[in-house]
Scaffold this motif. Structure first.
Motif, PDB file in Angstrom:
ATOM      1  N   LYS A  94       1.089  -1.447  -0.185  1.00 13.98           N
ATOM      2  CA  LYS A  94       0.144  -0.103  -0.329  1.00 13.98           C
ATOM      3  C   LYS A  94       0.522   1.111   0.190  1.00 13.98           C
ATOM      4  O   LYS A  94       1.598   1.509   0.899  1.00 13.98           O
ATOM      5  N   PRO A  95       1.257   2.123  -1.263  1.00 11.12           N
ATOM      6  CA  PRO A  95       1.546   3.315  -1.031  1.00 11.12           C
ATOM      7  C   PRO A  95       0.824   4.347  -0.089  1.00 11.12           C
ATOM      8  O   PRO A  95       0.825   5.362  -0.222  1.00 11.12           O
ATOM      9  N   ARG A  96       1.603   4.261   1.159  1.00 12.42           N
ATOM     10  CA  ARG A  96       0.809   5.227   2.349  1.00 12.42           C
ATOM     11  C   ARG A  96       2.082   5.137   3.625  1.00 12.42           C
ATOM     12  O   ARG A  96       2.130   3.479   3.371  1.00 12.42           O
ATOM     13  N   ARG A 110      -3.947  14.198   6.376  1.00 14.69           N
ATOM     14  CA  ARG A 110      -4.607  13.294   5.865  1.00 14.69           C
ATOM     15  C   ARG A 110      -3.382  12.325   5.046  1.00 14.69           C
ATOM     16  O   ARG A 110      -2.996  11.190   4.129  1.00 14.69           O
ATOM     17  N   LEU A 111      -2.401  12.395   5.728  1.00 14.85           N
ATOM     18  CA  LEU A 111      -0.683  12.056   5.324  1.00 14.85           C
ATOM     19  C   LEU A 111      -0.267  10.600   6.361  1.00 14.85           C
ATOM     20  O   LEU A 111       0.831  10.034   6.435  1.00 14.85           O
ATOM     21  N   SER A 118      -2.811  13.820   9.935  1.00 19.03           N
ATOM     22  CA  SER A 118      -3.433  12.862  10.292  1.00 19.03           C
ATOM     23  C   SER A 118      -4.377  13.867   9.145  1.00 19.03           C
ATOM     24  O   SER A 118      -4.977  13.648   8.703  1.00 19.03           O
ATOM     25  N   LEU A 166       6.045  10.066  -1.444  1.00 19.11           N
ATOM     26  CA  LEU A 166       4.547   9.357  -1.952  1.00 19.11           C
ATOM     27  C   LEU A 166       5.118  10.356  -3.620  1.00 19.11           C
ATOM     28  O   LEU A 166       4.040   9.501  -4.413  1.00 19.11           O
ATOM     29  N   HIS A 215       2.920  -1.631   3.648  1.00 18.41           N
ATOM     30  CA  HIS A 215       2.981  -0.647   3.316  1.00 18.41           C
ATOM     31  C   HIS A 215       4.397   0.398   3.078  1.00 18.41           C
ATOM     32  O   HIS A 215       5.426  -0.974   3.578  1.00 18.41           O
ATOM     33  N   PHE A 272       2.405   4.803   7.417  1.00 17.55           N
ATOM     34  CA  PHE A 272       2.002   4.612   8.777  1.00 17.55           C
ATOM     35  C   PHE A 272       2.292   4.111   9.966  1.00 17.55           C
ATOM     36  O   PHE A 272       3.638   4.168  10.097  1.00 17.55           O
ATOM     37  N   GLN A 300       5.427  13.699   1.817  1.00 15.05           N
ATOM     38  CA  GLN A 300       4.592  14.032   0.696  1.00 15.05           C
ATOM     39  C   GLN A 300       5.537  13.522  -0.779  1.00 15.05           C
ATOM     40  O   GLN A 300       5.516  13.228  -1.705  1.00 15.05           O
ATOM     41  N   ASP A 332      -1.580   6.828   7.966  1.00 11.94           N
ATOM     42  CA  ASP A 332      -2.537   5.732   8.323  1.00 11.94           C
ATOM     43  C   ASP A 332      -2.047   5.254   9.711  1.00 11.94           C
ATOM     44  O   ASP A 332      -1.311   4.862  10.059  1.00 11.94           O
TER      45      ASP A 332
END
Length: 914
Positions: free
Chosen positions: A200-202, A232-233, A229, A320, A256, A204, A317, A235
């Motif tokens: 998952k490209p997120r 929204r960066l 949070s 991402l 992740h 965490f 960022q 999980d």
């Protein structure tokens, strides 16, 4: 491809460690060092500062033993040391790594008992401090963690810590070597199992954010998490305070692409950084502010550093936006960590640092092996506890005997167990606390004593009164055969304990030939065991007192008339009635007094002394000696004695003795007493008169003084010392005694604790239920039901290990039978469960109402399950509702029984777990 890259890297790591140790071996050791791992005693920490060390040592082939001691926070000693104390007496490893020892194992190093054991242990002890001392002390506003670390340092040979600031501080407090070592990662567990592009490209995070001890705890972490949070960066995954399993973290990392590391309680890189990188995550981590720490990794190549919220958000960022850069950095970081920062590398470093100490301890071990190490003789001072309110008789005997042994060559080998802080302090003898003894649970006491014997590496155990360890060779001193000879109820728990103690002892001491003779007649199966005659003697406080001392004593206690003395108990075989019946016949009895020691004179004796003075006194040895010196005579009409120490005390104090010729009394009194028949009232009356004749009195006093010269504690001490020397040799040839079977709930708990992986919840449930059933601990019905549910859920899987160790069903106590029935009922072994419940019912008289109610509910529940409705209803009515008609649990069960009958149910009914 990542999988292929990892395997050679891990292999190269292990090969590197082994090559390093070939070099070390060439420098003076003959083998790769063996390693013990000691886990922290309270709490549980992350894999890479706990289980990972064990896994690594095992893969390298150098793991010797693992210890998992357990303690309650704040306790001065462990609840279970997992055999560590006993092992340290003769360790078999080269190095012992103490993980989290400083703060989380204080029960293992703050007491003098443990410090002495660590100091003597011939292995290299490595104190591994995994938390930042300086930062935690500043955070919590006290020096508690530093003080604990200094205590732990006293027990170690080498200190390892991750924080350079702590290392500098420690080096100002100790001359022992202190090394800095960042955390490492267990490459056998933390690896990239999922390709980077399939994750998952997120970013965490899963970790603790809750403050404790101080609101400052994790405050910066919470602020940064909130910042990401809101953008929204991040999980944020839920965190379980019950310590998530290592697999959960490995799954998180492999699910992740990006892992965020936030500030922690340590001002060093946490284990999460190393773990995430090893699993192939692109890591964004806070700078520590420590240059040597931040220099471990190159920002942009191995990970990304940030110093504030803006730099953190910018770094996330950037990763991402550029998946290629993220993947490259993740691969570079993984290879870098696995190439030099695994636990295998860290273990290699520690063993290298320990090389000089390993050689030193090996020499110490060889020296110890070349000398005859003096293993202790454990003496259980239980009699001092049992006689705490009346420090005479057997307690006085042992105090005198121990004082003599303290002067002997065995003094440094004797360890006196102090039960509930009642043992005397005897110069020259070492003492150790032991728990309070209770005859009602005597069958459990050997487990406690054996643990002490194991910890002390005891060669021999001596009981002052009817106790024994499970397997250590034991000798027992027997003072009399009163219960056997006088026909007392041998089913009484005290005499049951005596039978067990006799069986367990491989040798016996006797205070008189009479007692030894009676023993051989009563226990012919043990007559050939080694036996020794250790006669009692008189304490120095007993002597002929002066007239002024006697006058002062009489004045203090208001004694106006000439008096006869009676000491100790007056009932049953002590036969005091013989004296009182004869005293009543004296024509001039009103001119006399009667002085008794101990409690008030019993009411049924008072009519016999009408018109005479009666004094019931509590006297210490000096006052007792004075009382005897001033008495007309000591009247001691006992029908049986194991020795008869009051006779010698009277003779030493210059007091004539009137007694009976039986058992050991002639052996002790010699011919320096007036003997009468045990039931001859006329002879007793004549003796009370004759003893007052001046010539007779002078003769009895003189011959009594001469008689006492045959007995002395110095002589008995010499005999005892020689016997112990002989028994030490014989004990070494004794086969290991078999432990007793499980016959009580407490023994069940001990077996589960030491021989199975039983949980703390199960061990606590058994302890609390057993105490609650005996009213040693208050427990409500709801809590009891919860504890029973724990037993029902967790005991059945262990029954295969328990069953072979069980005593016969008729020998098990009620609480154990109930617990076994619960387990069998859970296993749906209904007939066997019912048999256990019914056997528990036979023992219910020794338990309280809580036990009877719970047992009745279990029997009724099982009867319902078996379709035996009438029996279920009768059990509830007879055992619960007859005295508590509104009992909620019983009435609810009655309703279920009625419903089952109404529905015509004939087969088994599903039981409701309790």
């Amino acid at each position: 491809m990542s999988e292929l890259r990892n395997k050679p890297q891990s292999s190269r790591c292990l090969q590197s460690v082994r090559q390093t140790w070939r070099g070390v071996c060439n420098r003076g050791t003959s083998h790769m060092p063996t390693v013990d791992i000691v886990y922290q005693a309270t709490g549980k920490h992350a894999w890479c500062i706990r289980d990972g060390w064990t896994a690594t040592a095992q893969r390298l082939g150098c793991l010797n033993r693992v210890f998992e001691p357990r303690a309650n926070w704040g306790d001065s000693d462990t609840a279970d040391d997992d055999g560590l104390y006993a092992y340290l007496a003769a360790p078999s490893s080269d190095v012992m790594i103490l993980l989290g020892f400083d703060w989380h194992s204080q029960a293992l190093h703050t007491s003098s008992r443990w410090k002495e054991r660590w100091a003597a242990a011939t292995t290299t002890k490595v104190l591994y401090i995994h938390e930042s001392l300086d930062n935690n002390c500043r955070l919590f506003g006290n020096d508690g963690m530093k003080n604990a670390a200094l205590s732990a340092v006293e027990c170690a040979d080498v200190i390892v810590c991750p924080d350079p600031v702590d290392a500098v501080w420690l080096r100002t407090r100790t001359t022992k070597p202190v090394f800095i070592q960042p955390y490492g990662v267990d490459e056998g567990v933390f690896s990239d199992r999922v390709p980077f592009n399939q994750r998952k490209p997120r970013p965490f995070f899963r970790g603790n954010t809750t403050p404790y001890n101080s609101q400052a705890t994790y405050s910066e972490r919470r602020t940064l998490i909130e910042h990401l949070s809101n953008l929204r960066l991040l999980d944020l995954l839920p965190f379980d305070h019950a310590q998530p399993g290592v697999d959960r973290f490995v799954e998180d990392y492999n699910a992740h692409q990006i892992a965020v590391a936030f500030p922690s309680l340590s001002i060093v890189h946490s284990t999460r950084v190393f773990e995430a990188m090893a699993c192939g995550c692109a890591v964004v981590s806070c700078r520590t502010g420590r240059p040597e720490q931040d220099a471990l990794f190159e920002s942009g190549k191995h990970l990304l550093y940030y110093s504030d919220a803006a730099e953190l958000a910018d770094g996330v960022q950037r990763l991402l936006r550029d998946p290629g850069k993220s993947a490259a950095m993740a691969a570079s970081g993984r290879d870098f960590v696995l190439g030099g920062m695994t636990l295998a590398h860290r273990l290699r470093e520690i063993l290298g640092w320990c090389t000089p100490s390993i050689q030193t301890t090996a020499q110490a071990r060889r020296r110890a092996a070349s000398h005859n190490v003096k293993r202790p003789i454990v003496v259980d001072g239980v009699m001092f506890q049992l006689h705490r309110s009346r420090p005479f008789g057997i307690a006085r005997v042992w105090q005198c005997l121990l004082a003599e042994l303290a002067k002997s060559s065995l003094a440094d080998r004797i360890l006196l167990l102090d039960r509930d802080n009642t043992a005397p302090r005897i110069p020259g003898l070492r003492t150790r606390p032991a728990r309070q003894f209770d005859f009602n649970t005597y069958a459990d006491d050997p487990l406690h004593l054996q643990q002490i014997c194991d910890e002390e590496n005891a060669a021999l155990f001596i009981s002052t009164y009817l106790t024994w360890p499970e397997t250590t060779p034991s000798a027992l001193m027997l003072h009399d055969m009163i219960p056997e000879v006088r026909g007392l109820d041998l089913n009484d728990v005290q005499w049951q304990a005596k039978l067990k103690a006799i069986d367990h002892a491989f040798a016996h001491f006797f205070v008189s030939e009479s007692t030894r003779r009676d023993f051989n007649l009563l226990y012919p199966q043990h007559a050939n065991r080694p036996s020794y005659l250790t006669r009692n003697a008189v304490a120095d406080e007993f002597r002929l007192r002066t007239g002024s001392e006697i006058d002062q004593f009489r004045k203090k206690h208001g004694i106006q008339r000439p008096y006869f003395m009676l000491t100790g108990s007056r009932t049953t075989y002590k036969n005091a009635m013989l004296f009182f019946r004869a005293f009543q016949l004296l024509e001039d009895r009103t001119k006399y007094a009667v002085v008794c020691t101990g409690r008030e004179l019993e009411s049924y004796f008072r009519p016999f002394v009408a018109g005479a003075e009666v004094h019931s006194l509590s006297l210490d040895d000096q006052e007792l000696s004075t009382a005897l010196s001033g008495a007309i005579a000591l009247v001691y009409p006992s029908q049986y004695e194991g020795f008869g120490l009051p006779i010698l005390e009277a003779q030493r104090s210059g007091c004539p003795v009137i007694t009976c010729r039986n058992s050991s009394i002639p052996e002790v009194a010699g011919e320096a007493a007036i003997f009468v028949g045990e039931s001859d009232v006329a002879a007793m009356k004549a003796a009370l008169v004759a003893v007052q004749a001046p010539d007779a009195r002078r003769r009895l006093i003189a011959s009594g003084q001469e008689n006492t010269q045959r007995f002395s504690w110095s002589k008995t001490g010499e005999v005892m010392g020689a016997a112990l020397e002989e028994l030490l040799v014989l004990a070494g040839k004794q086969p290991a005694a078999p432990g007793d079977p499980i016959s009580t709930a407490t023994r069940l708990r001990s077996f589960l604790q030491h021989h199975t992986k039983a949980s703390e919840d199960l061990l606590r449930a058994i302890l609390v239920l057993n105490d609650s059933f005996r009213e040693r601990r208050l427990q409500d019905r709801r809590s009891t039901a919860a504890l029973i549910a724990t037993v029902g859920a967790q005991l059945p899987p262990l029954m295969a290990q328990v069953t072979p160790q069980l005593a016969g069903a008729d020998e098990c106590d009620g609480a154990l039978s109930l617990l076994l029935g619960i387990a069998l009922q859970t296993q749906q072994r209904f007939p066997a469960a019912m048999q256990r419940y019914l056997r528990a019912m036979k023992r219910q008289a020794t338990y309280n109402e809580l036990f009877r109610v719970q047992l009745a509910l279990r029997i009724a529940e099982l009867s319902l399950t078996l379709g035996q409705y009438a029996a279920a209803r009768d059990t509830l009515q007879r055992l619960i509702l007859s005295t508590s008609p509104n009992d909620a649990a019983a009435t609810a069960l009655l309703t279920r029984i009625a419903r089952a009958e109404t529905q015509g149910r004939r087969g088994p009914v599903a039981a409701t777990p309790r």
